[in-house]
Design an enzyme around this catalytic site. Sequence first.
Site, PDB file in Angstrom:
ATOM      1  N   ILE A   1      -3.170   4.509  -6.487  1.00 62.29           N
ATOM      2  CA  ILE A   1      -3.824   5.488  -5.614  1.00 62.29           C
ATOM      3  C   ILE A   1      -4.268   4.793  -4.330  1.00 62.29           C
ATOM      4  O   ILE A   1      -5.063   3.847  -4.364  1.00 62.29           O
ATOM      5  CB  ILE A   1      -5.029   6.137  -6.320  1.00 62.29           C
ATOM      6  CG1 ILE A   1      -4.604   6.748  -7.663  1.00 62.29           C
ATOM      7  CG2 ILE A   1      -5.673   7.190  -5.423  1.00 62.29           C
ATOM      8  CD1 ILE A   1      -5.764   7.241  -8.511  1.00 62.29           C
TER       9      ILE A   1
ATOM     10  N   ALA B   1      -3.870  -1.508  -5.269  1.00 64.10           N
ATOM     11  CA  ALA B   1      -3.011  -2.660  -4.979  1.00 64.10           C
ATOM     12  C   ALA B   1      -2.990  -3.625  -6.160  1.00 64.10           C
ATOM     13  O   ALA B   1      -1.949  -4.185  -6.510  1.00 64.10           O
ATOM     14  CB  ALA B   1      -3.498  -3.365  -3.714  1.00 64.10           C
TER      15      ALA B   1
ATOM     16  N   LEU C   1      -7.664   2.474  -7.440  1.00 68.93           N
ATOM     17  CA  LEU C   1      -7.805   3.027  -6.090  1.00 68.93           C
ATOM     18  C   LEU C   1      -7.892   1.910  -5.070  1.00 68.93           C
ATOM     19  O   LEU C   1      -8.635   0.935  -5.264  1.00 68.93           O
ATOM     20  CB  LEU C   1      -9.072   3.886  -6.002  1.00 68.93           C
ATOM     21  CG  LEU C   1      -9.566   4.221  -4.584  1.00 68.93           C
ATOM     22  CD1 LEU C   1      -8.574   5.130  -3.851  1.00 68.93           C
ATOM     23  CD2 LEU C   1     -10.954   4.849  -4.621  1.00 68.93           C
ATOM     24  N   SER C   2      -7.166   2.044  -3.953  1.00 70.36           N
ATOM     25  CA  SER C   2      -7.289   1.163  -2.791  1.00 70.36           C
ATOM     26  C   SER C   2      -7.008  -0.284  -3.199  1.00 70.36           C
ATOM     27  O   SER C   2      -5.921  -0.588  -3.676  1.00 70.36           O
ATOM     28  CB  SER C   2      -8.668   1.345  -2.153  1.00 70.36           C
ATOM     29  OG  SER C   2      -8.738   0.720  -0.900  1.00 70.36           O
ATOM     30  N   ALA C   3      -7.978  -1.192  -3.051  1.00 68.51           N
ATOM     31  CA  ALA C   3      -7.756  -2.554  -3.526  1.00 68.51           C
ATOM     32  C   ALA C   3      -7.461  -2.560  -5.018  1.00 68.51           C
ATOM     33  O   ALA C   3      -6.665  -3.372  -5.508  1.00 68.51           O
ATOM     34  CB  ALA C   3      -8.975  -3.416  -3.229  1.00 68.51           C
TER      35      ALA C   3
END
Length: 360
Positions: A168, A149, A144-146
Amino acid sequence: MRTISDTIRRLSKLRAGVANPEPDGGRFASIADFGSNPGALDGKVHVPLLLKSKPALVVVLHGCTQTAVGYDAGSGWTRLADEHGFVALFPQQRHANNPNLCFNWFQPGDITRGHGEAHSIRQMIHHVVERYRVDEQRIFVTGLSAGGAMANVMLATYPEVFAGGAIIAGLPYGTAASVPQAFDRMRGHGIPKAVHLQSLLRSASSHQGRWPSISIWHGTSDATVVHSNARAIAQQWMAVHKLDSRHSILEDGKGYSLQTWTDGEGRPAIKSYTIHGMAHGTPIDAASGYGHPAPFMLDRGVSSTEIIAGAWGLITSFERQAEPLEARAGDFRPIPNETQPVSGVQKVIEDALRSAGLMR
């Protein structure tokens, strides 16, 4: 006399061959001595009491301000692992590396093959694969998020390792090289054109084989990492899968839309889930029993954990097994103890667990 929960914690420590598990209900053991660890990350592993022969491995990467244990509580990955007999690995960021506990997806030294955090995660995967005899054809990554990435970082830099990934609320690989650039990309500013995005992916490794399939999950109301990043991720992966961005299948689900691009073999190579009205976070369905609402764990009636696991072939249907440790006993094997034979204190503990019906 020790409690059952304390006994299970001790068994988890024996199975993983590590010491001092964190106070997380005994669901995790910390892993150590998995390599040189150039990114200085921590790692946690969850291994079901009964494990399938040649199990799959899911690598789960938390978001900023989160921990491995917290993200699992919200997403439910270890519960799914218990029910379907796969291993779950949770790399975890340290405050010393990033004060907000974000994986450093924007630092060149951490997102290059063989270096930094990316290499630490690769070393963890190798350690877990060797220890638990993981099927190397069934290794997956999500975040998720970082963490999303960084999941994309892992897919880009080590594509030969993964069969699939789920990103995500994440970002395309290699588009930022500093904190200011990271914030710009999160807001949708300065995202490169498709050709440049694809070049960044190609240059991340020398891979010439089959590329992992990916799914992308993003909310239309995400003001932290705007939705244009989802489109950019899809564009980044088009070329390696030899896809035409104009040819896709559009479907509508309950509260979301799905766009799918299939490769020349008819395999869904890229799936992009757009969650209508969702802010920044992982979509969950609290009624499913997988995960609980929390900051950035958003109850939208869509269990991304279940859908992702189903697409990866980790579950045979979306109906949970009523008795997860008994459901398919013939397909499972006890976790091997690679450090010592079952004897002494461990034998007493295991006999007690069997008497209580908690181990076979």
